[in-house]
Design a protein around this motif. Structure first.
Motif, PDB file in Angstrom:
ATOM      1  N   ALA A   1       3.184  -1.387   3.961  1.00 44.78           N
ATOM      2  CA  ALA A   1       2.581  -0.091   3.606  1.00 44.78           C
ATOM      3  C   ALA A   1       3.649   0.992   3.652  1.00 44.78           C
ATOM      4  CB  ALA A   1       1.464   0.248   4.580  1.00 44.78           C
TER       5      ALA A   1
ATOM      6  N   ALA B   1       0.865  -1.190   0.000  1.00 37.76           N
ATOM      7  CA  ALA B   1       0.000   0.000   0.000  1.00 37.76           C
ATOM      8  C   ALA B   1       0.893   1.228   0.000  1.00 37.76           C
ATOM      9  CB  ALA B   1      -0.869   0.017   1.245  1.00 37.76           C
TER      10      ALA B   1
ATOM     11  N   LEU C   1      -3.014   3.087   9.796  1.00 40.80           N
ATOM     12  CA  LEU C   1      -2.379   1.873   9.238  1.00 40.80           C
ATOM     13  C   LEU C   1      -2.310   0.784  10.299  1.00 40.80           C
ATOM     14  CD1 LEU C   1       0.541   3.398   7.110  1.00 40.80           C
ATOM     15  CD2 LEU C   1      -1.445   2.140   6.245  1.00 40.80           C
TER      16      LEU C   1
ATOM     17  N   TYR D   1      -8.988   2.752   4.393  1.00 35.26           N
ATOM     18  CA  TYR D   1      -7.939   1.930   4.978  1.00 35.26           C
ATOM     19  C   TYR D   1      -8.389   0.470   5.125  1.00 35.26           C
ATOM     20  CZ  TYR D   1      -4.890   5.892   5.884  1.00 35.26           C
ATOM     21  OH  TYR D   1      -4.061   6.960   5.713  1.00 35.26           O
TER      22      TYR D   1
ATOM     23  N   LEU E   1      -6.928  -2.312   3.044  1.00 34.21           N
ATOM     24  CA  LEU E   1      -5.500  -2.655   3.138  1.00 34.21           C
ATOM     25  C   LEU E   1      -5.254  -3.930   3.958  1.00 34.21           C
ATOM     26  CD1 LEU E   1      -3.926   0.875   3.759  1.00 34.21           C
ATOM     27  CD2 LEU E   1      -4.663  -0.170   1.619  1.00 34.21           C
TER      28      LEU E   1
END
Ligand code: 3HC
Length: 697
Positions: free
Chosen positions: A379, A300, A397, A370, A373
């Motif tokens: 990421a 990501a 994250l 998000y 992900l």
């Protein structure tokens, strides 16, 4: 039965064909035991009445990658490579080189002296000596032009360019591409040659193919531009021009002499130092062999700005899937458009196929959420350089990613330790600091935080290599290594400007030294608004003089943002050609008046020393703090990232050539002239000067 000729060369006889196999890891360099084994294999072939041909093949990942670089500068043990090659050339029975991996330098020269060459389709061929500041020394510049034509050979020799097997087969360097097992294929080829009554062929006896003599002049002019400051590419043209003009034996001697001379040259020493330093930089301090890189397939990238787009393109180029995350459809759409434009221009240049472009773009997905992900392995945080913004992205994250996913930040200046410790997974956090434009620039500063797990460090190293980058592991330090040193050069360039130098003089001195572009022309290219923003970010840590030295802000206030507005430090015409601008002189004069500075004549030497030694002094502090593990890492960073001329070996290597005592004396002089806070010698410099040592001992 297998006969061991030397520790690394074995011989097996299959009826009337012998196979000599070389196994000298890691790259089958032509070390002494290989050369001795090859000589013995040729003797065995010549002395046997029953054997009619010999095959040379290598185990491991590659055919001979060249002369053994580790033997350079030491007394050479016989047989020398030239002798082995002369024996191959003189042999009265056919010898077939069976090639996989890369046949490079002396390795290709061995193959060229064989009667025939067969190769697997993935094999590559080159005479890359020029990249080490030398030239072929064992017949490469004599045989290659005879085999493939003068112009193509000249390009390969003067630029160190590799070619693939298909091209090599097309231009006559390779006689057959082997689809099956290489040794079996080579045996079949040799059998066909023998059965057809085919005998030996010597490239040394081929006539020189016709060529246009004007090509040498054109090559010199083009190489002068593209390899400014390098000695070996120009010498390569002289060598090939000579090699095609005089008899083989005489040319062969002169080729060897040229190679020997260049081997002792400062440029070759510097380039060979960098070759070793780049490989050394991959060996990460404190990382045990069991720290295996993790498998990374999906990435990501958070932040669809300039850096995020470039970084996303790097991952797509390397075959990974990328989820680009942004805050609006508009910003994501713009980012996708920009990435597509990178590929369209590659398509136009012919360096990318339409299918490959489609495949890359098909691996790119865009999202604002998000939650999308959950299945990424790593990421990349590439948002605005503000602590709060980055911390917020880290929080999101942390919540969205799998526990074992890695987070890397692309921060240039912020404290990675703080970002990591606020995360739920500090052991899975590190930095990967790319440089703009990310899809072009080779350097990546990988940053280790105190809790980064060993396999995370191994992963980011392997990943950067997979992206085709030059990674260097650095530690916690504001601006890491590259920008921290650069900021000192920038400071001095600005001080020199207010003391009386002109942008053109400073740019001339630094590009004359070997940087591809001077700092002021570069600032105009980057944009003065960008420079002003970087300055504003650094402001809290600036000295009073740095704060007052606000020429950048004055240029911005005057609307002079650089090339994009037609004027910055220089004025630009429609073709973006720069010329000195009286408008800049007026701004500089007003600045000096306001600051009460009487301009003085400044010598070119002072400009160079202040800009260079300020960087070297900072590098010494970086080394002492452990933010760089070794001087070689700094040399790799500056030559691969910021245009320090590789033929000078990097700032640390170059400092040793100047002499640390000389540098210390200059630092003392500039401490008195400019201020101790700027030029006080780093303790490491003091110590090395006192001990009469260099960064490299
Ligand atoms: N001699 C000695 N060691 C060599 C070597 C060489 N010619 N080429 C590579 N090595 C070593 C590296 O230093 C590295 O050692 P390390 O593991 O201790 O760090 C190891 O082999 C593996 O090298 P790489 O990490 O570069 O491995 P890659 O798989 O990425 O690349 C390669 C392999 C393409 C062969 C690359 O190593 C390469 O380009 N090597 C240099 C080739 C070259 O310049 N040859 C010309 C030599 S000069 C010559 O032949 C003069 C002649 O004309 C007389």
């Amino acid at each position: 039965m297998t006969e061991l000729l030397t520790q690394v060369v074995s011989l097996v006889t299959h009826g009337d064909i012998m196979v000599a196999t070389v196994d000298n890891p890691p790259v089958n360099a032509l070390s002494h035991s290989v050369r001795a084994g090859l000589r013995d294999a040729i003797s065995a072939l010549e002395s046997s009445d029953a054997v009619r041909a010999l095959i040379l093949v290598c185990d491991g990942k590659t055919f001979f990658a060249g002369a053994d670089i580790r033997e350079f500068g030491k007394p050479m043990r016989e047989p020398l490579l030239g002798e082995v090659i002369a024996r191959l050339d003189a042999c009265t029975k056919p010898i077939v080189a069976a090639i996989h991996g890369t046949a490079l330098g002396g390795g290709l020269e061995v193959a060229l002296a064989c009667s025939y060459r067969v190769a697997v389709a993935s094999a590559r061929f080159g005479l890359p000596e020029v990249k080490l500041g030398i030239l072929p020394g064992a017949g490469g510049s004599l045989r290659l032009p005879r085999l493939i034509g003068v112009e193509t050979a000249l390009t390969m020799i003067s630029e160190g360019k590799h070619i693939g097997a298909a091209e090599a087969a097309h231009n006559g360097l390779v006689d057959a591409i082997v689809e099956s097992d290489l040794t079996d294929g080579a045996l079949g080829f040799a059998r066909r040659i023998i059965d057809a009554g085919g005998g030996i062929r010597r490239a040394s006896e081929l006539p020189i193919p016709s060529f246009d003599p004007a090509l040498f002049g054109a090559a010199r002019a083009s190489l002068r531009k593209r390899f400014r400051g390098y000695v070996a590419p120009q010498k390569a043209v002289d060598l090939v021009e000579m090699a095609v003009a005089i008899p083989f034996a005489e040319a062969s001697e002169r080729e060897y002499e040229t190679c020997r001379e260049l081997l002792g040259s400062p440029q070759s020493k510097a380039l060979r130092h960098l070759f070793a330093a780049e490989r050394e930089a991959l060996k990460i301090d404190g990382l045990s062999a069991d720290a295996a890189p993790r498998d990374i397939r999906k990435v990501a990238v958070v932040g669809p700005g300039t850096m995020g787009r470039g970084i996303a393109a790097c991952y797509l180029d390397a075959g990974l899937s990328v989820v680009l995350i942004g805050r609006s459809d508009e910003s994501l759409g713009k980012a996708k458009g920009a990435i597509a434009r990178i590929y369209e221009s590659a398509l136009k240049r012919g360096s990318l196929s339409a299918e490959e472009m489609e495949s890359r773009l098909s691996r790119l997905t865009l999202t604002q959420f998000y939650d999308d992900l959950a299945d990424v392995d790593l990421a990349v945080e590439a948002v605005t350089e503000q602590h709060d913004v980055k911390a917020e992205v880290f929080r999101k994250l942390d919540a969205a990613l799998r526990d074992d996913a890695i987070i890397v930040t692309n921060t240039s200046f912020l404290d990675i330790e703080e970002l990591a410790s606020a995360s739920r997974r500090p052991w899975n956090v590190a930095g990967m600091h790319f440089f703009n434009p990310a899809h072009v620039m080779k350097l990546v500063e990988n940053v280790r935080a105190s809790h980064s797990a060993p396999d995370v460090l191994a992963t980011i190293t392997a990943l950067a290599r997979r992206l085709g980058k030059t990674p260097v592991m650095v530690g916690r330090s504001e601006g890491f290594v590259a920008n921290r040193m650069l900021s000192k050069r920038t400071r001095e360039a600005q001080f020199l400007l207010e003391e009386g130098a002109s942008p053109a003089q400073i740019d001339r001195v630094l590009s004359g030294f070997g940087f591809p572009i001077g700092p002021f022309a570069l600032a105009d290219l980057a944009g003065m608004d960008i420079m002003a923003a970087a300055r504003a970010a650094r402001r809290p840590r600036m000295s009073d003089r740095e704060k007052s030295c606000n020429i950048v802000d004055r240029l911005v206030a005057a609307g002079r943002l650089g090339q994009k507005t037609g004027a910055g430090y220089y004025r630009y015409d429609e073709k973006r050609m720069a010329s000195p601008d009286p408008g800049t002189d007026e701004i500089l004069e007003a600045h000096r008046r306001d600051r009460g500075i009487a301009p003085r004549e400044i010598s070119d030497d002072e400009i160079l020393e202040r800009c260079l030694y300020a960087m070297i002094n900072e590098a010494a502090k970086i080394l002492e703090e452990g933010a760089a593990a070794r001087p070689g890492d700094i040399d790799v960073i500056w030559t691969s990232g910021f245009g320090f001329p590789p033929y000078l070996g990097g700032p640390m290597f170059h400092a040793d050539q100047i002499g640390i005592r000389t540098i210390k004396e200059a630092l003392d002089r500039y401490s008195a002239l400019v201020g101790r806070e700027y030029f006080q010698p780093a303790p490491l410099i003091e110590r090395l000067a006192a001990e009469r040592k260099g960064f490299y001992g």
